[in-house]
Design a protein around this motif. Structure first.
Motif, PDB file in Angstrom:
ATOM      1  N   LYS A 170      95.895  -9.220 -26.116  1.00 44.27           N
ATOM      2  CA  LYS A 170      94.712  -9.996 -25.710  1.00 44.27           C
ATOM      3  C   LYS A 170      94.767 -10.276 -24.223  1.00 44.27           C
ATOM      4  O   LYS A 170      95.850 -10.426 -23.648  1.00 44.27           O
ATOM      5  N   LYS A 182      88.930 -18.209 -21.839  1.00 41.96           N
ATOM      6  CA  LYS A 182      88.153 -17.362 -22.748  1.00 41.96           C
ATOM      7  C   LYS A 182      88.872 -16.045 -22.999  1.00 41.96           C
ATOM      8  O   LYS A 182      89.549 -15.511 -22.112  1.00 41.96           O
ATOM      9  N   ASN A 183      88.675 -15.527 -24.206  1.00 38.19           N
ATOM     10  CA  ASN A 183      89.158 -14.196 -24.547  1.00 38.19           C
ATOM     11  C   ASN A 183      88.210 -13.182 -23.909  1.00 38.19           C
ATOM     12  O   ASN A 183      87.017 -13.157 -24.210  1.00 38.19           O
ATOM     13  N   ARG A 186      85.665 -10.970 -25.815  1.00 38.58           N
ATOM     14  CA  ARG A 186      84.475 -11.582 -26.404  1.00 38.58           C
ATOM     15  C   ARG A 186      83.431 -11.966 -25.360  1.00 38.58           C
ATOM     16  O   ARG A 186      82.404 -12.536 -25.707  1.00 38.58           O
ATOM     17  N   ASP A 188      80.621 -11.242 -22.164  1.00 35.91           N
ATOM     18  CA  ASP A 188      79.531 -10.311 -21.937  1.00 35.91           C
ATOM     19  C   ASP A 188      79.947  -9.197 -20.983  1.00 35.91           C
ATOM     20  O   ASP A 188      80.896  -9.334 -20.196  1.00 35.91           O
TER      21      ASP A 188
END
Length: 535
Positions: A170, A182-183, A186, A188
């Motif tokens: 990840k 944030k990952n 995922r 935008d």
């Protein structure tokens, strides 16, 4: 409101007050099937194969598509690591050169035997003999490598001891203003594009143009694979049509995948430099499984292990990929092709055969003449032409194999329906106003299921063999995916030097095919009480 407790049903008794147990075709067939030991063994083997294929991603095996060129053609071994086998292979090469140069001395008879092996193209025997002889002489102190050869060995040993593989599980981005983490996977497309541009230090417009060109190139390659032999102008026109059909969302999805790969590669290089320094300082302890901070805003969960500490129990292929993983994942594809092809052909055959058998007359005549015409066509030639025209991918392979294979099912179901359509229960359903569709698919087809099930189990091996034949011709499953047939096809050219690449997938496929045939034969005997073969 009160609920009445359900009263247990009273057991049926005969005139001697003995309990009469109900029976059915299914129960009766299962009793007969259990007596057939080969059929039960086949059923167990099929279940084991299916479980292995379905749970492949959870098994502790190496990635089936990971290429490690240093591990090309490593032989199977339960005790030696990839590094040990690499060193063994290099020593074999050096001992052979030493024998050629005369520094590794053997008797005249042994030298003549080596020459005979070389003339007979039995190079494995040459390498094995010279390796055993060279190691024996080196231990006895009668042979030493030259300084150049020793430097080669030392460099290889250092490589084996220090090289490692990094896998980023990840990637995380921490916003400097809000502090939110944030990952990245995922996020935008535009946000990932901005993060990547900031990380490598270039303008975002440059990255946008790069990703756009990459997407166009990928789509163009797909178009060329699907429709070979067109002109440049035709490819350009098809490319524009394909991009229009993808739309902005489709293009952004492909671009996001490319961005994630590029960002992961850039971060891997940074982490690799840090780990190499840890190895030099003696601080690295493999395997590594931790989160590493890349910079103020980026971090990543990584796993890392020494590349050459791997064990390859079934050896490796021409690209250094683990044969055990490729056989298990190849089983996924082969079994899926057998199941999808069988289910598709059975569904088409049931519908057309049932309609022809029940309707009769002109409908039956037209459908059966269509079946006769298609029976007269060369089946495999049609499949090969279909694959050559529409491209070599798995979906086209499914369609091509199921295209004509429904003919036998249609004839079989037609015969069953014709024998059942004047039965009492069909007349009763017709007199009660049941529709034609209900009579066919709720009454007649279920009463033919035993025959259909038996036929289906016998068709699965046939589909797997057909796919293997196509893969052998180069028209089946394409890399990086694999099937048992494609693995066998890839191994044929080097089967004398690297026999394990042919033997193991061939054994895996053979066992499954035998198991399916035993299981299918057992089902046939179990569902046919009048069978001469029943136990």
């Amino acid at each position: 409101m009160f609920f009445k407790r359900k009263q247990p049903k009273e057991a049926a008794l005969n005139e001697f007050d003995q309990v009469v147990e109900g029976n059915s075709l299914g129960k009766d067939a299962w009793k007969r099937l259990k007596k057939n030991k080969m059929a039960v063994l086949g059923m167990v083997i099929v279940a084991i194969y299916s479980l292995l294929a379905a749970s492949a991603m959870f098994l502790p095996i190496h990635p089936y598509d990971q290429i490690i060129l240093d591990h090309q053609h490593l032989r199977p071994s339960f005790s030696k690591t990839a590094g040990d086998l690499m060193m063994e292979s290099k020593l074999k090469d050096l001992y052979f050169k030493a024998w050629r140069s005369g520094s590794l001395v053997v008797t005249e008879a042994e030298s003549q035997q080596i020459e005979n092996w070389i003339s007979q193209n039995e190079t494995n025997k040459v390498w094995d003999f010279l390796y055993a002889e060279g190691e024996a002489q080196r231990e006895a102190g009668t042979f030493t490598f030259s300084s150049a050869d020793q430097r080669t060995i030392d460099r290889l040993q250092e490589k084996i001891d220090t090289e490692f593989l990094i896998n980023i599980d990840k990637m995380f981005y921490t916003d400097s203003e809000t502090g939110k983490r944030k990952n990245i996977a995922r996020m935008d497309f535009l946000d990932i594009q901005r993060i990547y541009a900031e990380y490598i230090g270039v303008e975002e417009s440059v990255i946008a143009n790069q990703i756009q060109n990459e997407v166009r190139s990928q789509v163009l390659n797909t178009v060329k694979a699907a429709t070979p032999g067109l002109t440049a102008e035709e490819y350009e026109a098809n490319l524009e049509l394909e991009l229009q059909s993808l739309g902005e969302k489709g293009i952004a999805s492909i671009g996001k995948t490319n961005l994630l790969i590029n960002l992961k590669t850039a971060i891997s290089r940074s982490i690799e430099r840090g780990l190499k320094q840890e190895i030099k300082d003696g601080k690295a302890q493999f395997p590594i499984n931790r989160e590493i901070t890349v910079n103020e805003s980026l971090s990543a969960d990584i796993t890392a292990d020494l590349k050459h500490e791997r064990h390859y129990y079934l050896g490796t292929d021409y690209s250094g990929r683990d044969m055990l993983s490729r056989i298990i994942y190849g089983g996924q594809v082969s079994i899926a092709i057998g199941l999808v092809g069988t289910i598709t052909s059975v569904l088409i055959g049931i519908v057309l055969g049932a309609i022809a058998g029940y309707a009769g007359g002109k409908i039956d005549f037209f459908l059966m003449r269509l079946v006769d015409i298609m029976y007269g066509l060369p089946y495999m030639l049609l499949v090969i032409i279909f694959m050559a025209i529409f491209g070599r991918n798995i979906m086209n392979l499914f369609v091509a194999l199921a295209m004509v294979s429904w003919l036998t099912v249609a004839r079989m179901v037609r015969g069953q329906v014709m024998s059942l359509k004047n039965s009492e229960y069909v007349e009763a359903a017709r007199s009660m106003g049941a529709s034609t569709g209900r009579i066919i698919f709720r009454h007649m087809v279920p009463n033919s299921l035993s025959v259909i099930i038996v036929y289906s189990t016998l068709r699965v091996p046939a589909f797997i063999m057909q796919e293997s034949f196509l893969s052998f011709l180069g028209l089946g499953v394409q890399a990086p995916y694999a099937s048992w047939g494609s693995l066998v096809g890839d191994a044929v050219n080097g089967m004398t030097l690297y026999p394990w690449k042919l033997v193991f997938p061939a054994i895996a496929m053979t066992i499954f095919l035998f198991a399916m045939n035993f299981f299918g034969d057992g089902l046939r005997d179990a569902f046919d009480p009048q069978s001469k073969n029943q136990l």
